[in-house]
Design an enzyme around this catalytic site. Structure first.
Site, PDB file in Angstrom:
ATOM      1  N   GLU A 171       0.979  -1.534   0.200  1.00 10.58           N
ATOM      2  CA  GLU A 171      -0.341   0.333  -0.064  1.00 10.58           C
ATOM      3  C   GLU A 171       0.589   1.195  -0.029  1.00 10.58           C
ATOM      4  O   GLU A 171       0.804   1.911   0.542  1.00 10.58           O
ATOM      5  CB  GLU A 171      -0.971   0.158   0.970  1.00 10.58           C
ATOM      6  CG  GLU A 171      -2.009  -1.217   0.853  1.00 10.58           C
ATOM      7  CD  GLU A 171      -3.345  -1.124   2.648  1.00 10.58           C
ATOM      8  OE1 GLU A 171      -4.010  -2.231   2.453  1.00 10.58           O
ATOM      9  OE2 GLU A 171      -2.929  -0.238   3.137  1.00 10.58           O
ATOM     10  N   GLU A 369      -4.483  -8.731  -0.395  1.00  9.08           N
ATOM     11  CA  GLU A 369      -5.361  -8.577   1.660  1.00  9.08           C
ATOM     12  C   GLU A 369      -7.143  -8.397   1.015  1.00  9.08           C
ATOM     13  O   GLU A 369      -7.293  -8.044   0.235  1.00  9.08           O
ATOM     14  CB  GLU A 369      -4.478  -7.338   2.199  1.00  9.08           C
ATOM     15  CG  GLU A 369      -3.716  -7.104   2.418  1.00  9.08           C
ATOM     16  CD  GLU A 369      -3.245  -6.232   3.797  1.00  9.08           C
ATOM     17  OE1 GLU A 369      -4.242  -5.861   3.853  1.00  9.08           O
ATOM     18  OE2 GLU A 369      -2.333  -5.920   4.091  1.00  9.08           O
TER      19      GLU A 369
END
Length: 476
Positions: A171, A369
């Site tokens: 991220e 995820e």
């Protein structure tokens, strides 16, 4: 509604993920081993739930052998975690390892392999070393890119014979968005141009690390993990469609396009120039980015982003911010996870999977995820004391079913990684919301207990699939 058996394709990975700073704790760290996360926690511990932060985390540093055994008991094919750059490197300028820190990761990686769990290693998960944050300002400084590339090469050289999947960042947009663009987290700064500089340097660092990896001819893959917030417009009106387009441009395509296509979107760069927020770069660096596309990408998919055209004028006294072009739309009647405050919309898996097929050349990717955070899970125990998290099983099954539908229709997705393997510390939330297949019992010296979802995960792996209801067409 009828039930269907959803089969996992041959070679499809079923795993889970976490990170070094959210599990290891500070044990074994030396002076100078702090990270940006550690600095943030020390500065504002009162802003973390119950003041619980990364100091102890789950104590994975001491209990990794126990956790690796539990990975096997939960049926994990793979486990994605990260290396703490500050623990691993003893000299940032040369890239020389810290012997004790490197030895710890040796044991972890070898232990996973011995148990039949495939290690997937990320090089940076929000935790730029504190020394580089204090001395150079973190990713705003071009020199940090060069230091990162030395670090990446050292990791590749040490573990490339055993680890066949690396990720450059997890991220990469998050830290600068929360801390510099929005000013929500320490050091509570607001500077749009600086936030864009951080993003650019991470894009460049990814490309340079990919190039270094290929020079070593290690026979594996290197990618980047991007948190996708799939943007749905409020309506079919052109102004709402544009709002979704602009959100996607700034928050998704900024990293996904260079990772897969080798180019930062020209439209994005033109907007930044017009708003006097353009990052500094050199033309030859853009060529390096073009030459450093990833082998595959991980996409973190949790919830949709619903947007509409702005209904109020932009304050001319404010510096530029991407939300000048959109604002959130609160869809009436949407399904919600009330604990986390996120919408539950499993069809994002299918929609993003098909987008990867049609817009991104059907590049290889995986869900790196996806998960459901729930507060107060202790109230869901059965007579034996096990947490019966049927809500998590439902959540996983429905998202995975939509993903497998897309795979059946040709999307090149190779796996699903649950967040998280064990309950772990999250930024600010600490252990408030639990995500794991395995409980971390804070009242019993961090004891580990498999939840019902962990048993379901194992059964799914053993049966190469699961039974779930037929999918219905959902709202957009």
């Amino acid at each position: 509604m009828a039930d269907t058996f959803y089969a996992l394709p041959d070679g499809f990975l079923l795993g889970a993920a976490s990170s070094s700073w959210q599990t290891e704790g500070w044990a074994g760290k030396k002076e100078g081993h702090d990270t940006y996360i550690d600095i943030w926690y020390r500065a504002t511990p009162e802003l973390w739930h119950d003041c619980y932060g990364p100091k102890n985390a789950t104590d994975f540093y001491h209990r990794y052998e126990e956790d690796i055994r539990l990975m096997g008991q939960c049926g994990l094919d793979a486990y994605r975690t990260s290396i703490d750059w500050s623990r691993f490197i003893g000299d940032y300028e040369t890239g020389q390892v810290d012997p004790e820190g490197a030895a710890f990761y040796d044991r972890v990686i070898d232990g996973m392999i011995a148990r039949g769990v495939t290690p997937m290693i990320c090089l940076e998960h929000f935790d730029v070393p504190g020394e580089l944050f204090r001395t150079y300002g973190g990713w705003g400084n071009r020199h940090v890119v060069d230091l990162y590339v030395k670090y990446a090469r050292t990791v590749f050289e040490r573990y490339g014979d055993r680890v066949k999947q690396f990720f450059t960042f997890n991220e990469p947009i998050v830290v600068q968005t929360r801390t510099i663009l929005d000013g929500l987290r320490y050091p509570f700064h607001q500077d749009t141009r600086l936030a864009m500089q951080w993003s650019y340097h991470k894009i460049l660092a990814t490309a340079l690390a990919v190039r270094e990896y290929r020079k070593l001819a290690l026979g594996g893959k290197v990618g980047v993990v991007i948190n996708i917030e799939y943007a749905y417009p409020r309506s079919d009106a052109p102004h709402d469609q544009k709002a979704a387009h602009m959100y996607d441009l700034f928050y998704n395509r900024m990293f996904l396009d260079p990772a897969v296509k080798g180019e930062i979107p020209a439209e994005l760069m033109e907007i930044l120039r017009s708003e006097d927020c353009m990052f500094e770069y050199r033309e030859e660096e853009l060529e390096l980015i073009k030459d450093g596309v990833c082998d595959n990408v991980g996409l973190n998919l949790y919830f949709p982003m619903r947007v509409k055209a702005r209904e109020s004028a932009w304050n001319p006294e404010l510096p530029f911010h991407p939300c000048r072009y959109f604002e959130p739309f609160d869809l009436p009647g949407k399904r919600m996870n009330p604990h986390r405050g996120w919408e539950i919309y499993p069809k994002i898996m299918y929609d993003m999977a098909m987008r990867m097929k049609t817009e991104y050349g059907n590049v290889e990717w995986l869900v790196s995820e996806n998960g459901m955070g729930v507060e107060g899970e202790g109230s869901f125990r059965d007579a034996s004391g096990m947490i019966c998290d049927d809500y998590r099983i439902e959540y996983i099954a429905e998202h995975l079913a939509w993903l497998l539908k897309a795979v059946d229709e040709g999307s090149n997705c190779k796996g699903y990684m649950l967040w998280a393997f064990t309950d772990c510390v999250s930024p600010l939330n600490a252990f408030k919301n639990r995500y794991g297949l395995v409980e971390i019992d804070l009242e019993d010296h961090l004891a580990r207990h498999i939840k019902k979802s962990g048993l379901w995960f194992r059964t799914t792996r053993e049966n190469n699939g699961f039974v779930f209801r037929d999918l219905k067409t959902e709202y957009r």
